[in-house]
Structure formats: structure tokens, C-alpha cells
Design a protein around this motif. Structure first.
Motif, short mmCIF file in Angstrom:
data_model
loop_
_atom_site.label_atom_id
_atom_site.label_comp_id
_atom_site.label_asym_id
_atom_site.label_seq_id
_atom_site.Cartn_x
_atom_site.Cartn_y
_atom_site.Cartn_z
N VAL A 90 -40.91 10.49 -21.61
CA VAL A 90 -40.08 9.50 -22.32
C VAL A 90 -39.13 8.89 -21.31
N LEU A 91 -39.20 7.57 -21.15
CA LEU A 91 -38.40 6.90 -20.15
C LEU A 91 -36.91 7.21 -20.30
N LEU A 92 -36.29 7.56 -19.18
CA LEU A 92 -34.84 7.78 -19.08
C LEU A 92 -34.35 9.03 -19.80
N ASP A 93 -35.23 9.85 -20.33
CA ASP A 93 -34.81 10.98 -21.17
C ASP A 93 -35.48 12.27 -20.69
N ALA A 94 -34.72 13.09 -19.98
CA ALA A 94 -35.26 14.34 -19.45
C ALA A 94 -35.63 15.32 -20.56
N GLU A 95 -34.74 15.47 -21.53
CA GLU A 95 -34.96 16.45 -22.59
C GLU A 95 -36.20 16.12 -23.41
N GLU A 96 -36.35 14.86 -23.81
CA GLU A 96 -37.51 14.47 -24.60
C GLU A 96 -38.79 14.51 -23.77
N SER A 97 -38.68 14.21 -22.49
CA SER A 97 -39.85 14.30 -21.61
C SER A 97 -40.34 15.74 -21.50
N VAL A 118 -47.51 19.25 -8.88
CA VAL A 118 -47.44 17.82 -8.57
C VAL A 118 -46.49 17.15 -9.55
N PHE A 119 -45.63 16.28 -9.04
CA PHE A 119 -44.62 15.61 -9.86
C PHE A 119 -44.64 14.11 -9.60
N GLY A 120 -44.31 13.36 -10.65
CA GLY A 120 -44.21 11.92 -10.55
C GLY A 120 -42.76 11.48 -10.51
N ILE A 121 -42.46 10.52 -9.63
CA ILE A 121 -41.11 9.96 -9.52
C ILE A 121 -41.15 8.54 -10.07
N PRO A 122 -40.52 8.29 -11.21
CA PRO A 122 -40.65 6.96 -11.86
C PRO A 122 -39.97 5.84 -11.09
N ARG A 123 -40.48 4.65 -11.31
CA ARG A 123 -40.00 3.47 -10.60
C ARG A 123 -38.53 3.19 -10.88
N HIS A 124 -38.07 3.47 -12.11
CA HIS A 124 -36.69 3.10 -12.45
C HIS A 124 -35.65 3.89 -11.66
N PHE A 125 -36.06 4.96 -10.96
CA PHE A 125 -35.13 5.67 -10.09
C PHE A 125 -34.65 4.78 -8.94
N GLY A 126 -35.38 3.69 -8.68
CA GLY A 126 -35.00 2.80 -7.59
C GLY A 126 -34.61 1.41 -8.00
N HIS A 127 -34.56 1.15 -9.31
CA HIS A 127 -34.20 -0.19 -9.78
C HIS A 127 -32.78 -0.56 -9.36
N ASN A 128 -32.65 -1.75 -8.80
CA ASN A 128 -31.35 -2.33 -8.41
C ASN A 128 -30.67 -1.61 -7.25
N TYR A 129 -31.40 -0.72 -6.57
CA TYR A 129 -30.84 -0.03 -5.41
C TYR A 129 -31.46 -0.58 -4.13
N PRO A 130 -30.66 -0.78 -3.07
CA PRO A 130 -31.25 -1.18 -1.79
C PRO A 130 -32.27 -0.15 -1.32
#
Length: 259
Positions: A96-103, A158-170
Motif C-alpha cells: 500500500v503506497l506510503l503506508d508501512a503498516e498496511e503494506s 529481496v526487497f523493493g525500494i519504491p520510486r516515491h522515496f526519491g520524489h522531489n529530492y536531488p
């Protein structure tokens, strides 16, 4: 150092209909596309067969739950049907996007229901790390807790790192990757864990992460999206914050593409 791999995502029906070349042996497939294909053509068997044949030739096939594209992960019963037909090397657990507990809840529900089937077909689960990133950086303590949970309860490697972890960051997710590297260095039991970067937050991410031993690969539709807009990646590779060419809303529904 292990080889960093690239999965370039092109719409399924475009790939097969136009005999497009295969750009690597590392592939991420969107599960919802197979349902869409079946609705349009009456069957997705031809497309399943195509990817099964590539897997038999030694290609790595990763099946994605579609959470980022659709805004929510597919229902477990629909998702597992595609998984049973395709039998990918890896399956991305529902998140679930942005939600660790629900994920964690959705991933746990899926694993408790289907882990025996995954084990029988030798399908490895990939857990997606999630946490809020709107106006805040990813919480490394939450990431530590999630990795601990998945490795100890299900031995997920194996783990996935979502794209939004880098949104709006240099430089996109580079700051997060640096923090993650520190975390992994401090835990000897995590030395063999591998991480896949889901999507690209900015184009320089294509060459930023291969310095990390734990970074296995990245997927992206960017080369095709930029081509759709008549743009060259080379002319935008120095843009360090987000991407200037956005994917069309119906990009994965090729019946609506005009280019």
C-alpha cells in the motif's frame, strides 16, 4: 561486485504486436496488463507463453502487483491467477503506497495464504518497503523494522525500494540509498540481502546505484516514455530532480496510443 541489472518496461501488446527487441534478460511485468489484454483480445495466453519461454531461456521474470500504476495492489485472488500461469522467478508482494503498516498487513495476508504455492513453484517473494514520504524523508527506523520482520518471519531476501522515496529530492533515492547502505553495513546477517529500485525517480538513477553491492537492479519505462514525447534520454540525463517527461495516463493501454 555483482552486475547491476536494468528492466525496461514497454507495454505488452506493443512488444508482441510489433516484434520489438528484448533489451535485457531482466524483466518486470505488470500483472494488470495480462487482465487488460484478456479483456481486449479474449485471452492473454500468447503473452504468458512468450514470457514463460524467456524464463526457460534463463531470463529473470519479476511480476509486479500494480500498486503504483493503479493506485492500489491487485486483489490477491486475481494476482495469484496470473502468478500460477506465469510462474515468475519473483513476485512482488501486495503493498500500500506510503503506508508501512498496511503494506505489512497485506503482504502477511498474502504470504500466509500462498507461501506454500510460491515455495512449490520456486517463486521468490519480494517485499516492498513503504513509509510516508510526503514532505518527509523515508524513516530509516521504519525500514529497519520492516526488513527485520520480513527476514525473520518469512526469510525474504529481496526487497523493493519504491520510486516515491526519491520524489522531489536531488539525485532521487541516492540519499536514501546511502542511509540504507549504512544500515546494512551494521547488520552482518543482512549482508546477502538484495534490493531492487522500483521505477526511476530521476534519470541519473540509471547509473547511481551500481556502486552498492546490495543493489541488484532498477526498472523503468522512461526510455519509451521519452521516445513517445519525441525526446532523447541523453538530452535530459543531467536533470537531477524528478523527470521532465511524464508517462501518459494510458501508456500501458496501447489501443489509445497514437505514436
Amino acid at each position: 561486485m555483482s552486475k547491476f541489472q536494468y528492466a525496461f518496461i514497454v507495454p505488452q501488446r506493443y512488444t508482441l504486436a510489433n516484434n520489438a527487441p528484448i533489451f535485457s534478460s531482466y524483466h518486470l511485468l505488470l500483472a494488470q496488463e495480462f487482465f487488460d489484454i484478456a479483456k481486449i483480445t479474449g485471452s492473454c495466453e500468447r503473452y504468458i507463453t512468450f514470457w514463460v519461454q524467456l524464463k526457460n531461456l534463463g531470463h529473470t521474470i519479476i511480476l509486479d502487483n500494480g500498486a503504483y500504476e493503479m493506485g492500489f495492489a491487485m486483489q490477491n485472488t486475481d494476482y495469484i491467477k496470473i502468478c500460477e500461469s506465469l510462474k515468475p522467478n519473483e513476485l512482488i508482494l501486495p503493498d500500500v503506497l506510503l503506508d508501512a503498516e498496511e503494506s505489512v498487513r497485506r503482504s502477511t495476508q498474502f504470504m500466509d495464504t500462498y507461501q506454500d504455492m510460491l515455495r512449490f513453484f520456486n517463486i521468490k517473494p519480494m517485499a516492498v518497503l513503504q513509509c510516508p514520504t510526503t514532505y518527509v524523508e523515508p524513516d530509516i527506523n521504519s525500514i529497519r523494522s520492516q526488513i527485520t520482520y520480513y527476514t525473520e518471519k518469512y526469510n525474504i531476501q529481496v526487497f523493493g525500494i519504491p520510486r516515491h522515496f526519491g520524489h522531489n529530492y536531488p539525485w532521487g533515492r541516492m540519499a536514501f540509498a546511502t542511509n540504507l547502505n549504512r544500515l546494512l553495513t551494521c547488520r552482518s546477517g543482512w549482508a546477502n540481502l538484495k534490493f531492487h529500485f522500483l521505477g526511476t525517480a530521476c534519470l541519473p538513477e540509471f547509473h547511481l546505484f551500481n556502486q552498492f553491492e546490495w543493489a541488484r537492479g532498477i526498472d523503468s519505462a522512461a526510455p519509451f516514455v521519452y521516445a513517445f514525447h519525441g525526446q532523447s534520454l541523453a538530452n535530459h540525463i543531467d536533470e537531477t530532480v524528478n523527470k521532465s517527461c511524464r508517462r501518459p495516463k494510458d501508456f500501458f493501454n496501447t489501443t489509445k496510443l497514437t505514436h
